[in-house]
Structures are given as C-alpha cells and as structure tokens.
Design a protein around this motif. Sequence first.
Motif, PDB file in Angstrom:
ATOM      1  N   GLN A 100       0.821  -1.210   0.000  1.00  0.00           N
ATOM      2  CA  GLN A 100       0.000   0.000   0.000  1.00  0.00           C
ATOM      3  C   GLN A 100       0.858   1.264   0.000  1.00  0.00           C
ATOM      4  N   LEU A 101       1.937   1.242   0.764  1.00  0.00           N
ATOM      5  CA  LEU A 101       2.817   2.400   0.801  1.00  0.00           C
ATOM      6  C   LEU A 101       3.467   2.647  -0.560  1.00  0.00           C
ATOM      7  N   LEU A 102       3.849   1.577  -1.235  1.00  0.00           N
ATOM      8  CA  LEU A 102       4.441   1.734  -2.562  1.00  0.00           C
ATOM      9  C   LEU A 102       3.449   2.404  -3.514  1.00  0.00           C
ATOM     10  N   VAL A 103       2.197   1.994  -3.444  1.00  0.00           N
ATOM     11  CA  VAL A 103       1.170   2.597  -4.298  1.00  0.00           C
ATOM     12  C   VAL A 103       0.994   4.076  -3.937  1.00  0.00           C
ATOM     13  N   ALA A 136       1.364  -3.124  -6.865  1.00  0.00           N
ATOM     14  CA  ALA A 136       0.369  -4.091  -7.337  1.00  0.00           C
ATOM     15  C   ALA A 136       0.924  -5.511  -7.310  1.00  0.00           C
ATOM     16  N   ALA A 137       2.176  -5.665  -7.720  1.00  0.00           N
ATOM     17  CA  ALA A 137       2.781  -6.997  -7.716  1.00  0.00           C
ATOM     18  C   ALA A 137       2.843  -7.566  -6.305  1.00  0.00           C
ATOM     19  N   GLU A 138       3.176  -6.726  -5.326  1.00  0.00           N
ATOM     20  CA  GLU A 138       3.257  -7.215  -3.946  1.00  0.00           C
ATOM     21  C   GLU A 138       1.865  -7.496  -3.374  1.00  0.00           C
ATOM     22  N   MET A 139       0.861  -6.747  -3.810  1.00  0.00           N
ATOM     23  CA  MET A 139      -0.510  -7.060  -3.398  1.00  0.00           C
ATOM     24  C   MET A 139      -0.924  -8.437  -3.914  1.00  0.00           C
ATOM     25  N   ASP A 140      -0.595  -8.716  -5.173  1.00  0.00           N
ATOM     26  CA  ASP A 140      -0.941 -10.023  -5.736  1.00  0.00           C
ATOM     27  C   ASP A 140      -0.241 -11.147  -4.980  1.00  0.00           C
ATOM     28  N   GLU A 141       1.023 -10.937  -4.623  1.00  0.00           N
ATOM     29  CA  GLU A 141       1.761 -11.959  -3.870  1.00  0.00           C
ATOM     30  C   GLU A 141       1.126 -12.184  -2.505  1.00  0.00           C
ATOM     31  N   TYR A 142       0.730 -11.101  -1.848  1.00  0.00           N
ATOM     32  CA  TYR A 142       0.101 -11.250  -0.532  1.00  0.00           C
ATOM     33  C   TYR A 142      -1.260 -11.922  -0.655  1.00  0.00           C
ATOM     34  N   ALA A 143      -1.998 -11.615  -1.723  1.00  0.00           N
ATOM     35  CA  ALA A 143      -3.298 -12.255  -1.937  1.00  0.00           C
ATOM     36  C   ALA A 143      -3.142 -13.770  -2.045  1.00  0.00           C
ATOM     37  N   ALA A 153      -8.634 -12.058  -0.059  1.00  0.00           N
ATOM     38  CA  ALA A 153      -7.681 -12.151  -1.163  1.00  0.00           C
ATOM     39  C   ALA A 153      -8.223 -11.486  -2.422  1.00  0.00           C
ATOM     40  N   GLU A 154      -9.497 -11.707  -2.706  1.00  0.00           N
ATOM     41  CA  GLU A 154     -10.081 -11.103  -3.903  1.00  0.00           C
ATOM     42  C   GLU A 154     -10.142  -9.586  -3.781  1.00  0.00           C
ATOM     43  N   ALA A 155     -10.452  -9.086  -2.601  1.00  0.00           N
ATOM     44  CA  ALA A 155     -10.468  -7.634  -2.395  1.00  0.00           C
ATOM     45  C   ALA A 155      -9.082  -7.035  -2.627  1.00  0.00           C
ATOM     46  N   ILE A 156      -8.046  -7.751  -2.187  1.00  0.00           N
ATOM     47  CA  ILE A 156      -6.679  -7.267  -2.397  1.00  0.00           C
ATOM     48  C   ILE A 156      -6.337  -7.272  -3.884  1.00  0.00           C
ATOM     49  N   ARG A 157      -6.769  -8.307  -4.596  1.00  0.00           N
ATOM     50  CA  ARG A 157      -6.513  -8.360  -6.042  1.00  0.00           C
ATOM     51  C   ARG A 157      -7.203  -7.203  -6.763  1.00  0.00           C
ATOM     52  N   ARG A 158      -8.393  -6.831  -6.302  1.00  0.00           N
ATOM     53  CA  ARG A 158      -9.076  -5.683  -6.912  1.00  0.00           C
ATOM     54  C   ARG A 158      -8.260  -4.413  -6.711  1.00  0.00           C
ATOM     55  N   LYS A 159      -7.688  -4.270  -5.533  1.00  0.00           N
ATOM     56  CA  LYS A 159      -6.854  -3.098  -5.279  1.00  0.00           C
ATOM     57  C   LYS A 159      -5.604  -3.122  -6.152  1.00  0.00           C
ATOM     58  N   ARG A 214      -5.434  -4.425  -9.158  1.00  0.00           N
ATOM     59  CA  ARG A 214      -5.863  -4.020 -10.501  1.00  0.00           C
ATOM     60  C   ARG A 214      -6.071  -2.509 -10.578  1.00  0.00           C
ATOM     61  N   ALA A 215      -6.622  -1.950  -9.523  1.00  0.00           N
ATOM     62  CA  ALA A 215      -6.826  -0.495  -9.491  1.00  0.00           C
ATOM     63  C   ALA A 215      -5.482   0.242  -9.520  1.00  0.00           C
ATOM     64  N   ALA A 216      -4.483  -0.317  -8.836  1.00  0.00           N
ATOM     65  CA  ALA A 216      -3.157   0.315  -8.832  1.00  0.00           C
ATOM     66  C   ALA A 216      -2.551   0.270 -10.226  1.00  0.00           C
ATOM     67  N   ARG A 217      -2.700  -0.839 -10.911  1.00  0.00           N
ATOM     68  CA  ARG A 217      -2.147  -0.943 -12.271  1.00  0.00           C
ATOM     69  C   ARG A 217      -2.879   0.019 -13.215  1.00  0.00           C
ATOM     70  N   ALA A 218      -4.163   0.228 -12.963  1.00  0.00           N
ATOM     71  CA  ALA A 218      -4.915   1.137 -13.833  1.00  0.00           C
ATOM     72  C   ALA A 218      -4.383   2.560 -13.730  1.00  0.00           C
ATOM     73  N   MET A 219      -3.720   2.888 -12.627  1.00  0.00           N
ATOM     74  CA  MET A 219      -3.150   4.221 -12.463  1.00  0.00           C
ATOM     75  C   MET A 219      -2.009   4.472 -13.447  1.00  0.00           C
ATOM     76  N   LEU A 220      -1.483   3.381 -14.040  1.00  0.00           N
ATOM     77  CA  LEU A 220      -0.395   3.531 -14.997  1.00  0.00           C
ATOM     78  C   LEU A 220      -0.885   3.976 -16.365  1.00  0.00           C
ATOM     79  N   ASN A 221      -2.197   3.855 -16.622  1.00  0.00           N
ATOM     80  CA  ASN A 221      -2.744   4.162 -17.947  1.00  0.00           C
ATOM     81  C   ASN A 221      -2.945   5.669 -18.147  1.00  0.00           C
TER      82      ASN A 221
END
Length: 284
Positions: free
Chosen positions: A239-242, A251-258, A269-275, A277-284
């Motif tokens: 979360q701090l990285l985001v 996002a990669a570390e969220m997926d690993e923790y999920a 776990a699914e809620a973390i994966r949604r977060k 995905r939201a973090a990756r969307a910030m790259l667009n």
Amino acid sequence: MRPEPPEPEPPETDDIRRRFAEEARADRPDLATLCLLVGAEADPALGEAGIDAAQAELDRLAGLLPFGVLGARAWAVALAELLGERCGFEGSPAEYQRLDSSLLPVVLRRRRGLPILLSVVWIEVARRAGAPVYGVALPGHFVVGFGDPEERVLADPFDGGRLLTGADAESLVTGATGEALEPAMLAPADPLDIVLRVLNNIRAWAATRPERTDVSLWAVELSLLLPSHPARLRYDRAQLLVQRGEFRRGAAEMDEYAEVVDAVEPSTAEAIRRKARAARAMLN
C-alpha cells in the motif's frame, strides 16, 4: 503523467539493512545495536562513528553505576539515581509528537524519549553493569523490571525511574486498555519484540503525517527483516508503494500477498486483487 521510477537505495542504506538483518538473526541479538541501526536508517549521516559514539556513551553511563550493588530493588534505585536524577533521562507528553523520541542515538543526546526508548537506555546501561534487568511490555506503556519473578521490581524510566507498586502497574494497564493487569504482561520482553514495537511506534508517528510515507516505508521494510513479523506487513508495504506512486511494484506485492491469504480468507484475497488491478490502472 507517470511518476519517475524510484532512485536506487544508496550503498549506505543497503549496508545498514544488511547489518540489521544479520544482527536480528544472531543467536543473541543485541538490542542496542538494532536500535542504533534504526537510528542510522532514519539519519544515514550518523555513520559508523555515530553508532560507535552511542555505544561508548552507554558504556560510560554503565561505568558510573556503583560497585557491589545487590538485589533487584537496589539495582532499580541505583539506575533511578544515575539516569533519572543525575543525568535527567525522562519523558513528557511532547515526546509523542517527535520522531526523534524513537531514535536511540538522539534519545542518548537529548535524554528525552518515549517510554520504550528510555527503557532501552536503562536496559543497556544496567546490562553492561551486570544487573538482572529486562524490558516489560505493558500495554501502552513500556517499563523495566529487575530480578526474578519472586523479587521483581518495576521502574518507569519515562517518569525518571519511579519505582512501581503492583497497583501502579495495574493503573498503567487499565489507563491504556481499560483492562486488568494479567501476569503474562509482566514477562520479560524479547529483544526482537522490543525492536518491532519501536518500529511500530515510528510507523504510528508517520501514519498521521501523509508527507512522511518515506518514514513509514523504511520502518515497514526494517520490520520485514526481523525473523518473526506479522504477515500483514507485506500488504502494508504494498500500500505504501502505491501511495508513493510505485504502482507496478505495489500491485505486484498485493498479488503476492493475496496468494498467501487466499487459502484462509478467499474474500479478503479477492479484495486485495481488486486493489492491485486499481493500482495498475493508475499507470494508464
């Protein structure tokens, strides 16, 4: 606009963390060394000379204690007279607003700090002099203990070394938690648990200051170097990285923790994966 990639950690930081990890995994981790390395992480300018100077100050203070002290109460009184009365180590409510109050090198200079850091000073000075001393992690207020359970004497370095009765200890716990004092709360604290609590205090300080995510991040990363730590710290780091704009890494570390929590808490776990995905969307 995408944020600039983070700069690599300087060599000094790498060395501090390597030493911290090695000391934390030693057969007998040295509390002073670990706390001084936390201070060096906060202020890389401290350097080896600053760490050595702080160790020397602890040695000097220990040398000022009288010879031939016997018994838990006599040790507690001797430490209170030296550190509390003569040297002026104590705390105040204002210390909770200062990062310096959690950094051992600064606490040794200012002679002010949080209860746990003042207790570290007491523990390390007393240990060097041969006292039967240990930390006592009361909820909400750290103190020190002397002697075995049969003759245990408690002292509060934050209050200049005031000796505590059983009623005093009960009042500290009740005031912090609203609950009664349990015998298990008086057990000697493990040095690594003390360091983790110091780092948690630093994170709590930074959490109320959104501009200091740098402090939150290094405190989490040092906590993760301890052999035993809450698994959730990995998610906190993500979360701090985001928050700091490092969306891909976070996002990669969220997926690993999920993946870690999926077996026991699939909905979490699914809620973390949604977060993630939201973090990756910030790259667009």
